[in-house]
Design a protein around this motif. Structure first.
Motif, PDB file in Angstrom:
ATOM      1  N   PRO A 132      33.668  38.642 -24.071  1.00 52.78           N
ATOM      2  CA  PRO A 132      34.960  37.989 -23.913  1.00 52.78           C
ATOM      3  C   PRO A 132      34.836  36.624 -23.244  1.00 52.78           C
ATOM      4  CG  PRO A 132      34.652  39.562 -22.149  1.00 52.78           C
ATOM      5  CD  PRO A 132      33.429  39.651 -23.030  1.00 52.78           C
ATOM      6  N   GLU A 133      35.802  35.801 -23.527  1.00 54.20           N
ATOM      7  CA  GLU A 133      35.982  34.525 -22.849  1.00 54.20           C
ATOM      8  C   GLU A 133      37.469  34.374 -22.586  1.00 54.20           C
ATOM      9  OE1 GLU A 133      34.239  31.137 -24.791  1.00 54.20           O
ATOM     10  OE2 GLU A 133      32.246  32.032 -24.785  1.00 54.20           O
ATOM     11  N   THR A 134      37.796  33.777 -21.452  1.00 54.91           N
ATOM     12  CA  THR A 134      39.199  33.600 -21.090  1.00 54.91           C
ATOM     13  C   THR A 134      39.418  32.154 -20.655  1.00 54.91           C
ATOM     14  OG1 THR A 134      39.306  35.911 -20.379  1.00 54.91           O
ATOM     15  CG2 THR A 134      41.071  34.445 -19.631  1.00 54.91           C
ATOM     16  N   TYR A 135      40.430  31.547 -21.237  1.00 54.26           N
ATOM     17  CA  TYR A 135      40.790  30.159 -20.939  1.00 54.26           C
ATOM     18  C   TYR A 135      42.124  30.150 -20.204  1.00 54.26           C
ATOM     19  CZ  TYR A 135      37.330  29.203 -24.540  1.00 54.26           C
ATOM     20  OH  TYR A 135      36.176  29.157 -25.275  1.00 54.26           O
ATOM     21  N   LEU A 136      42.227  29.325 -19.180  1.00 57.69           N
ATOM     22  CA  LEU A 136      43.493  29.103 -18.484  1.00 57.69           C
ATOM     23  C   LEU A 136      44.082  27.818 -19.037  1.00 57.69           C
ATOM     24  CD1 LEU A 136      45.572  29.623 -16.195  1.00 57.69           C
ATOM     25  CD2 LEU A 136      44.075  28.256 -14.718  1.00 57.69           C
ATOM     26  N   ILE A 137      45.328  27.915 -19.540  1.00 58.86           N
ATOM     27  CA  ILE A 137      46.001  26.721 -20.065  1.00 58.86           C
ATOM     28  C   ILE A 137      47.274  26.469 -19.268  1.00 58.86           C
ATOM     29  CG2 ILE A 137      45.051  26.969 -22.388  1.00 58.86           C
ATOM     30  CD1 ILE A 137      47.835  28.053 -23.269  1.00 58.86           C
ATOM     31  N   ASP A 138      47.663  25.201 -19.210  1.00 54.63           N
ATOM     32  CA  ASP A 138      48.936  24.874 -18.567  1.00 54.63           C
ATOM     33  C   ASP A 138      50.055  24.944 -19.602  1.00 54.63           C
ATOM     34  OD1 ASP A 138      48.878  22.454 -20.015  1.00 54.63           O
ATOM     35  OD2 ASP A 138      48.482  21.212 -18.256  1.00 54.63           O
ATOM     36  N   ALA A 139      51.262  24.605 -19.200  1.00 54.57           N
ATOM     37  CA  ALA A 139      52.433  24.727 -20.079  1.00 54.57           C
ATOM     38  C   ALA A 139      52.345  23.826 -21.309  1.00 54.57           C
ATOM     39  CB  ALA A 139      53.702  24.424 -19.289  1.00 54.57           C
TER      40      ALA A 139
ATOM     41  N   ASN B  94      30.712  31.284 -14.861  1.00 51.12           N
ATOM     42  CA  ASN B  94      31.338  29.981 -14.726  1.00 51.12           C
ATOM     43  C   ASN B  94      30.558  28.970 -15.564  1.00 51.12           C
ATOM     44  OD1 ASN B  94      32.867  27.854 -13.929  1.00 51.12           O
ATOM     45  ND2 ASN B  94      32.064  27.756 -11.853  1.00 51.12           N
ATOM     46  N   THR B  95      30.944  28.859 -16.821  1.00 49.84           N
ATOM     47  CA  THR B  95      30.253  27.933 -17.710  1.00 49.84           C
ATOM     48  C   THR B  95      31.180  26.793 -18.070  1.00 49.84           C
ATOM     49  OG1 THR B  95      30.918  29.201 -19.652  1.00 49.84           O
ATOM     50  CG2 THR B  95      28.783  29.726 -18.703  1.00 49.84           C
ATOM     51  N   GLU B  96      30.620  25.657 -18.211  1.00 44.89           N
ATOM     52  CA  GLU B  96      31.408  24.488 -18.580  1.00 44.89           C
ATOM     53  C   GLU B  96      31.882  24.614 -20.029  1.00 44.89           C
ATOM     54  OE1 GLU B  96      32.470  21.788 -16.785  1.00 44.89           O
ATOM     55  OE2 GLU B  96      31.753  22.975 -15.098  1.00 44.89           O
ATOM     56  N   SER B  97      32.998  24.031 -20.302  1.00 45.23           N
ATOM     57  CA  SER B  97      33.534  24.005 -21.652  1.00 45.23           C
ATOM     58  C   SER B  97      33.926  22.577 -21.978  1.00 45.23           C
ATOM     59  CB  SER B  97      34.773  24.910 -21.743  1.00 45.23           C
ATOM     60  OG  SER B  97      35.430  24.720 -22.977  1.00 45.23           O
ATOM     61  N   SER B  98      33.614  22.162 -23.189  1.00 44.68           N
ATOM     62  CA  SER B  98      34.006  20.821 -23.605  1.00 44.68           C
ATOM     63  C   SER B  98      35.519  20.720 -23.764  1.00 44.68           C
ATOM     64  CB  SER B  98      33.303  20.447 -24.911  1.00 44.68           C
ATOM     65  OG  SER B  98      33.666  21.357 -25.936  1.00 44.68           O
ATOM     66  N   LEU B  99      36.207  21.863 -23.764  1.00 39.17           N
ATOM     67  CA  LEU B  99      37.665  21.861 -23.909  1.00 39.17           C
ATOM     68  C   LEU B  99      38.400  21.599 -22.598  1.00 39.17           C
ATOM     69  CD1 LEU B  99      38.813  24.709 -26.329  1.00 39.17           C
ATOM     70  CD2 LEU B  99      38.926  22.253 -26.639  1.00 39.17           C
TER      71      LEU B  99
ATOM     72  N   LEU C 245      36.485  31.178 -18.242  1.00 39.45           N
ATOM     73  CA  LEU C 245      35.634  32.228 -17.719  1.00 39.45           C
ATOM     74  C   LEU C 245      34.897  32.857 -18.892  1.00 39.45           C
ATOM     75  CD1 LEU C 245      34.818  34.189 -15.342  1.00 39.45           C
ATOM     76  CD2 LEU C 245      36.634  35.668 -16.226  1.00 39.45           C
ATOM     77  N   THR C 246      33.584  32.853 -18.836  1.00 39.26           N
ATOM     78  CA  THR C 246      32.778  33.542 -19.834  1.00 39.26           C
ATOM     79  C   THR C 246      32.377  34.875 -19.227  1.00 39.26           C
ATOM     80  OG1 THR C 246      31.926  31.469 -20.709  1.00 39.26           O
ATOM     81  CG2 THR C 246      30.660  33.443 -21.213  1.00 39.26           C
TER      82      THR C 246
END
Length: 182
Positions: free
Chosen positions: A143-150, A34-39, A158-159
């Motif tokens: 791997p890294e996984t980003y959750l995006i909305d519509a 659980n790492t912070e992302s500037s995105l 998630l890192t």
């Protein structure tokens, strides 16, 4: 050597050990995945790239919009990516999770063979041989996984490996986005 100098030599290692212990203690209990992302809270960066499955096809950020999705950064040189790949196939098939791939710093032939041999959970996977898109995403490793909305806003990151242990939190967030959309 003076009495004060001897005393300092004796106390210095204890002070350094205490400082090191305090530093290490701060990390205990923290989830390394659980790492912070500037995105987070930002829209996915604009990009244009070719897909692995149809090399003549160019896709962009706009092609990922319309529904919530995961954006998974992966590579064939990454053993953790191999470990999570079967799980990605499972959630894409069983849970109908939309997953977009970013093939990061890889060889096209190896990546295409990987998807052919191990299955392809991705709606499409952007070929990112030089890591330019990865840099825009702020990738620190695969791997890294980003959750995006519509709308393409990054809501979570998630890192590390997406698996049975790490998926439930992202899954509940993903499902709530789907319910809100319907």
């Amino acid at each position: 050597m003076t009495h004060t100098a001897k005393r300092l030599l004796m106390v210095s290692p204890m002070v350094m050990a205490f400082a090191l212990g305090l530093f290490l203690y701060q990390g205990i209990g923290q989830d390394p995945n659980n790492t912070e992302s500037s995105l987070i809270g930002q829209t996915l960066p604009e990009f244009s790239g070719q897909t692995l499955d149809s090399p003549g096809r160019t896709v962009s950020q706009a092609d990922m919009l319309g529904q919530p999705a995961l954006v998974n950064v992966w590579a064939t040189w990454c053993p953790t990516c191999r470990a999570e790949h079967e799980f990605l196939n499972t959630i894409a098939q069983q849970d109908n999770v939309r997953i977009f791939g970013v093939n990061y710093h890889d060889q096209k032939d190896a990546a295409q063979q990987w998807l052919q041999d191990l299955g392809n959970p991705y709606v499409f996977s952007v070929f990112d041989p030089n890591g330019a898109l990865g840099i825009e995403l702020g990738v620190v490793g695969a791997p890294e996984t980003y959750l995006i909305d519509a709308q393409g806003v990054v809501l979570d990151k998630l890192t590390g490996e997406l698996n049975e242990r790490t998926w439930p939190q992202l899954r509940s967030h993903y499902l709530s986005l789907l319910e809100a959309k319907n």
